[in-house]
Design an enzyme around this catalytic site. Sequence first.
Site, PDB file in Angstrom:
ATOM      1  N   ALA A  22     100.200 -54.014 -68.424  1.00 43.64           N
ATOM      2  CA  ALA A  22     101.305 -54.980 -68.282  1.00 43.64           C
ATOM      3  C   ALA A  22     102.252 -54.630 -67.136  1.00 43.64           C
ATOM      4  CB  ALA A  22     102.086 -55.065 -69.595  1.00 43.64           C
ATOM      5  N   GLY A  23     102.388 -53.351 -66.825  1.00 43.70           N
ATOM      6  CA  GLY A  23     103.388 -52.959 -65.819  1.00 43.70           C
ATOM      7  C   GLY A  23     102.893 -53.030 -64.389  1.00 43.70           C
ATOM      8  N   PHE A  25     100.967 -54.756 -60.860  1.00 44.38           N
ATOM      9  CA  PHE A  25     101.338 -55.886 -59.985  1.00 44.38           C
ATOM     10  C   PHE A  25     100.937 -57.219 -60.630  1.00 44.38           C
ATOM     11  CE2 PHE A  25      99.902 -58.184 -55.887  1.00 44.38           C
ATOM     12  CZ  PHE A  25     101.150 -58.698 -55.629  1.00 44.38           C
ATOM     13  N   ILE A  26      99.640 -57.373 -60.962  1.00 45.42           N
ATOM     14  CA  ILE A  26      99.185 -58.635 -61.544  1.00 45.42           C
ATOM     15  C   ILE A  26      99.613 -58.733 -63.009  1.00 45.42           C
ATOM     16  CG2 ILE A  26      97.111 -59.951 -62.197  1.00 45.42           C
ATOM     17  CD1 ILE A  26      95.819 -59.027 -59.574  1.00 45.42           C
ATOM     18  N   LYS A  52     108.787 -46.872 -64.508  1.00 42.51           N
ATOM     19  CA  LYS A  52     108.048 -47.840 -63.684  1.00 42.51           C
ATOM     20  C   LYS A  52     107.748 -49.138 -64.459  1.00 42.51           C
ATOM     21  CE  LYS A  52     103.266 -46.386 -64.535  1.00 42.51           C
ATOM     22  NZ  LYS A  52     101.998 -45.997 -63.977  1.00 42.51           N
ATOM     23  N   TYR A 164      84.748 -49.200 -55.797  1.00 46.36           N
ATOM     24  CA  TYR A 164      85.577 -50.221 -56.449  1.00 46.36           C
ATOM     25  C   TYR A 164      84.737 -51.459 -56.770  1.00 46.36           C
ATOM     26  CZ  TYR A 164      89.226 -53.677 -57.285  1.00 46.36           C
ATOM     27  OH  TYR A 164      89.999 -54.661 -57.851  1.00 46.36           O
ATOM     28  N   LYS A 168      83.803 -52.896 -60.457  1.00 43.27           N
ATOM     29  CA  LYS A 168      84.225 -54.224 -60.934  1.00 43.27           C
ATOM     30  C   LYS A 168      83.016 -55.081 -61.314  1.00 43.27           C
ATOM     31  CE  LYS A 168      87.989 -55.438 -61.392  1.00 43.27           C
ATOM     32  NZ  LYS A 168      88.974 -55.176 -62.486  1.00 43.27           N
TER      33      LYS A 168
HETATM   34  N1  LIG Z   1      95.707 -56.473 -56.340  1.00 48.74           N
HETATM   35  C1  LIG Z   1      94.601 -57.049 -55.902  1.00 48.74           C
HETATM   36  O1  LIG Z   1      94.477 -57.371 -54.705  1.00 48.74           O
HETATM   37  C2  LIG Z   1      93.489 -57.381 -56.871  1.00 48.74           C
HETATM   38  C3  LIG Z   1      92.493 -58.271 -56.440  1.00 48.74           C
HETATM   39  C4  LIG Z   1      91.463 -58.597 -57.320  1.00 48.74           C
HETATM   40  C5  LIG Z   1      91.436 -58.063 -58.583  1.00 48.74           C
HETATM   41  N2  LIG Z   1      92.404 -57.180 -58.978  1.00 48.74           N
HETATM   42  C6  LIG Z   1      92.322 -56.641 -60.342  1.00 48.74           C
HETATM   43  O2  LIG Z   1      93.540 -56.889 -61.007  1.00 48.74           O
HETATM   44  C7  LIG Z   1      93.814 -55.860 -61.945  1.00 48.74           C
HETATM   45  C8  LIG Z   1      95.205 -55.308 -61.730  1.00 48.74           C
HETATM   46  O3  LIG Z   1      95.328 -54.886 -60.383  1.00 48.74           O
HETATM   47  P1  LIG Z   1      96.765 -54.616 -59.726  1.00 48.74           P
HETATM   48  O4  LIG Z   1      96.663 -54.907 -58.300  1.00 48.74           O
HETATM   49  O5  LIG Z   1      97.815 -55.282 -60.543  1.00 48.74           O
HETATM   50  O6  LIG Z   1      96.844 -53.042 -59.894  1.00 48.74           O
HETATM   51  P2  LIG Z   1      98.046 -52.061 -60.282  1.00 48.74           P
HETATM   52  O7  LIG Z   1      99.345 -52.619 -59.941  1.00 48.74           O
HETATM   53  O8  LIG Z   1      97.661 -50.741 -59.712  1.00 48.74           O
HETATM   54  O9  LIG Z   1      97.904 -51.995 -61.876  1.00 48.74           O
HETATM   55  C9  LIG Z   1      96.839 -51.363 -62.485  1.00 48.74           C
HETATM   56  C10 LIG Z   1      97.147 -51.244 -63.962  1.00 48.74           C
HETATM   57  O10 LIG Z   1      96.042 -50.596 -64.609  1.00 48.74           O
HETATM   58  C11 LIG Z   1      96.558 -49.728 -65.587  1.00 48.74           C
HETATM   59  N3  LIG Z   1      95.636 -48.621 -65.880  1.00 48.74           N
HETATM   60  C12 LIG Z   1      95.030 -47.798 -65.019  1.00 48.74           C
HETATM   61  N4  LIG Z   1      94.284 -46.912 -65.695  1.00 48.74           N
HETATM   62  C13 LIG Z   1      94.430 -47.189 -67.022  1.00 48.74           C
HETATM   63  C14 LIG Z   1      93.927 -46.654 -68.232  1.00 48.74           C
HETATM   64  N5  LIG Z   1      93.102 -45.584 -68.262  1.00 48.74           N
HETATM   65  N6  LIG Z   1      94.289 -47.217 -69.407  1.00 48.74           N
HETATM   66  C15 LIG Z   1      95.129 -48.263 -69.421  1.00 48.74           C
HETATM   67  N7  LIG Z   1      95.650 -48.820 -68.311  1.00 48.74           N
HETATM   68  C16 LIG Z   1      95.300 -48.290 -67.127  1.00 48.74           C
HETATM   69  C17 LIG Z   1      97.860 -49.236 -65.009  1.00 48.74           C
HETATM   70  O11 LIG Z   1      98.711 -48.962 -66.107  1.00 48.74           O
HETATM   71  P3  LIG Z   1      99.574 -47.627 -66.304  1.00 48.74           P
HETATM   72  O12 LIG Z   1     100.973 -48.083 -66.354  1.00 48.74           O
HETATM   73  O13 LIG Z   1      99.155 -47.128 -67.616  1.00 48.74           O
HETATM   74  O14 LIG Z   1      99.302 -46.713 -65.146  1.00 48.74           O
HETATM   75  C18 LIG Z   1      98.388 -50.443 -64.246  1.00 48.74           C
HETATM   76  O15 LIG Z   1      99.228 -51.225 -65.052  1.00 48.74           O
HETATM   77  C19 LIG Z   1      92.682 -54.839 -61.796  1.00 48.74           C
HETATM   78  O16 LIG Z   1      91.709 -55.116 -62.775  1.00 48.74           O
HETATM   79  C20 LIG Z   1      92.134 -55.141 -60.405  1.00 48.74           C
HETATM   80  O17 LIG Z   1      90.779 -54.766 -60.288  1.00 48.74           O
HETATM   81  C21 LIG Z   1      93.431 -56.824 -58.152  1.00 48.74           C
END
Ligand SMILES: NC(=O)c1ccc[n+]([C@@H]2O[C@H](COP(=O)([O-])OP(=O)(O)OC[C@H]3O[C@@H](n4cnc5c(N)ncnc54)[C@H](OP(=O)(O)O)[C@@H]3O)[C@@H](O)[C@H]2O)c1
Length: 384
Positions: A22-23, A25-26, A52, A164, A168
């Site tokens: 939840a915390g 970016f998306i 954070k 990555y 995915k």
């Molecule tokens: N940003 C992009 O450009 C993009 C594009 C396509 C798809 N996505 C997908 O969108 C999703 C979120 O990406 P984002 O860009 O928002 O990334 P982000 O800001 O880095 O967030 C990643 C999240 O994953 C959580 N996480 C990591 N390891 C974990 C674990 N072992 N157990 C539980 N939670 C865990 C983190 O939570 P903690 O607070 O616990 O660290 C954090 O909230 C991902 O699935 C990514 O593949 C992103």
Amino acid sequence: MSSNFEANNNNGEKQLVCVTGAGGFIGSWVVKELLIRGYHVRGTARDPADSKNAHLLELEGADQRLSLCRADVLDAASLRAAFSGCHGVFHVASPVSNDPDLVPVAVEGTRNVINAAADMGVRRVVFTSSYGAVHMNPSRSPDAVLDETCWSDYEFCRQTDNLYCCAKMMAEMTATEEAAKRGLELAVVVPSMTMGPMLQQTLNFSSNHVARYLMGTKKSYPNAVAAYVDVRDVARAHVLVYERPDARGRYLCIGTVLHRAELLRMLRDLFPQYPATAKCEDDGKPMAKPYKFSNQRLKDLGLEFTPLRKSLHEAVLCMQQKSHLPLIYPVPKHHVEFTVFRQKLESYLNSRALKSDDTFHSLDRPGQQCNTWATREGPSGKPL
Ligand SMILES: NC(=O)c1ccc[n+]([C@@H]2O[C@H](COP(=O)([O-])OP(=O)(O)OC[C@H]3O[C@@H](n4cnc5c(N)ncnc54)[C@H](OP(=O)(O)O)[C@@H]3O)[C@@H](O)[C@H]2O)c1
């Protein structure tokens, strides 16, 4: 069946749903969108008390309808506790990196999420995949339209060390297989490189991508095209597919495809004061051509895509505001116009015999032309 019917419980209230990660970016924008639409939301984080995640508690409706809960996707018991009483789960959590540790978190984590959801009687799951699972295929014809039937070439990704994309792909396939086995309804949102303002304080991968180009930290850019989408569109897509009971399978969430040179041109045009990367790795070679794509499935659900220019503009303003980018003011382009404006203003002040400070105050209201000039740039390039 109307979408609201599915989203409400028997008392006409919006259901309780859970968002993993939840915390992030998306994840943060998905939580915000759900709260705006009246849902009760449980957000998971590995450490909910970490500062954070504090921004989540500031979201509108959070005081009444958001709770945070500790869960790690590698810990099935923590997931079952998080999903207890939930109608739906949005599985967003996954590291965005190329670190080998990401593979088990993405793949086994997804298996755990689907099974924990099924164990707890959840009906619908929305899984966040990535266009990394879709577009990395060197054999795709340049004329082919990238759509929901496309998959990346796993061997190509493995041989090029693109962990990555491998992770995915495997995670999405795992989600699909496990959901089918357990009789869960699954919709998959497949976002491309996601841009736009951050709700969280920490810098995520895709925002950092923009910051590094804008600051010229990357010495050159590749002769490559990429697909982009606004983070608010990604969040809306998650909720739209959740609310449509007939929505199943993949939904490609792409707003635009363009060459990296075009992205940099857009950034330089919006923020000429930054030393953005200007050199192409492949100078002199023919430019890679943008490919065609279809986002029709989401458009059919009513999603309107935000122009990339707006996403980039707001992403950079947000990074400035959160001190991830230094605040550099533009060199004024309109010295002459500014001087003329100033002269007119002074003559107006003299004629009205007012003190200039007072007048700036009185003009400093929204909708007044002087305000626009005065706050944009003074003769020194600083806002007045
Ligand atoms: N940003 C992009 O450009 C993009 C594009 C396509 C798809 N996505 C997908 O969108 C999703 C979120 O990406 P984002 O860009 O928002 O990334 P982000 O800001 O880095 O967030 C990643 C999240 O994953 C959580 N996480 C990591 N390891 C974990 C674990 N072992 N157990 C539980 N939670 C865990 C983190 O939570 P903690 O607070 O616990 O660290 C954090 O909230 C991902 O699935 C990514 O593949 C992103």
